[in-house]
Scaffold this active site. Structure first.
Site, mmCIF file in Angstrom:
data_model
loop_
_atom_site.group_PDB
_atom_site.id
_atom_site.type_symbol
_atom_site.label_atom_id
_atom_site.label_comp_id
_atom_site.label_asym_id
_atom_site.label_seq_id
_atom_site.Cartn_x
_atom_site.Cartn_y
_atom_site.Cartn_z
ATOM 1 N N LEU A 194 74.614 4.463 40.629
ATOM 2 C CA LEU A 194 74.691 3.306 39.736
ATOM 3 C C LEU A 194 76.131 3.039 39.327
ATOM 4 O O LEU A 194 76.907 3.969 39.105
ATOM 5 C CB LEU A 194 73.883 3.563 38.462
ATOM 6 C CG LEU A 194 72.385 3.749 38.613
ATOM 7 C CD1 LEU A 194 71.770 4.042 37.263
ATOM 8 C CD2 LEU A 194 71.745 2.537 39.252
ATOM 9 N N GLY A 223 78.813 10.964 41.560
ATOM 10 C CA GLY A 223 78.203 11.728 40.488
ATOM 11 C C GLY A 223 77.457 10.891 39.457
ATOM 12 O O GLY A 223 76.958 11.408 38.471
ATOM 13 N N HIS A 224 77.348 9.589 39.698
ATOM 14 C CA HIS A 224 76.709 8.689 38.705
ATOM 15 C C HIS A 224 75.611 7.892 39.399
ATOM 16 O O HIS A 224 75.779 6.708 39.651
ATOM 17 C CB HIS A 224 77.755 7.749 38.123
ATOM 18 C CG HIS A 224 77.358 7.107 36.843
ATOM 19 N ND1 HIS A 224 76.721 5.888 36.784
ATOM 20 C CD2 HIS A 224 77.494 7.508 35.564
ATOM 21 C CE1 HIS A 224 76.509 5.564 35.521
ATOM 22 N NE2 HIS A 224 76.974 6.533 34.772
ATOM 23 N N PHE A 225 74.595 8.333 39.758
ATOM 24 C CA PHE A 225 73.907 9.620 39.644
ATOM 25 C C PHE A 225 73.581 10.092 41.047
ATOM 26 O O PHE A 225 73.368 9.249 41.910
ATOM 27 C CB PHE A 225 72.613 9.464 38.830
ATOM 28 C CG PHE A 225 72.853 9.088 37.396
ATOM 29 C CD1 PHE A 225 73.123 10.060 36.451
ATOM 30 C CD2 PHE A 225 72.839 7.769 36.986
ATOM 31 C CE1 PHE A 225 73.339 9.729 35.126
ATOM 32 C CE2 PHE A 225 73.051 7.431 35.668
ATOM 33 C CZ PHE A 225 73.306 8.417 34.735
#
Length: 125
Positions: free
Chosen positions: A23, A16-18
């Site tokens: 990242l 979820g990042h991203f």
């Protein structure tokens, strides 16, 4: 001392990042930088081995480049000075010989074992 963190493409740290652009979160890079300072401080002299280290400050943090996975981040802590139980470090986080983050870490080396030290801190608050 050189520490490192190998992060695979499917690591939980980038969920979820991203989406579609994974990242490594800066907060985890900063935590790893602090951990590398703790490793260095505990390895410099016999009297520091096994002592607990508390993070006091993270100053002048700079995140210079995004870090994508898969990767290996190397951490290069350098002791700048010691004043009593307070130690100050400069740390570089490096990927492929390029700095991706830098910061100064201030840490406090506790005098006794973990259980004793934490009890002392609780009593002091």
């Amino acid at each position: 001392l050189r520490a490192w963190w190998d992060i695979p493409e499917d690591s939980w740290v980038v969920e979820g990042h991203f989406p579609n652009f994974p990242l490594v979160p800066g907060v985890l890079i900063a935590e790893s930088m602090a951990q590398s300072c703790a490793l260095l401080s505990r390895s410099l002299a016999p009297e520091t081995r096994g002592r607990d280290v508390l993070l006091v400050a993270l100053d002048n943090a700079r995140f210079l480049r995004p870090v994508q996975v898969p990767t290996r981040i190397e951490f290069w802590p350098h002791l700048q000075r010691v004043r009593g139980s307070i130690w100050k470090f400069f740390v570089r986080a490096v990927v492929d010989d390029v700095d991706v983050a830098t910061c100064e870490i201030v840490a406090r080396l506790l005098e006794s074992t973990r259980s004793q030290s934490l009890s002392d801190l609780e009593e002091a608050s």
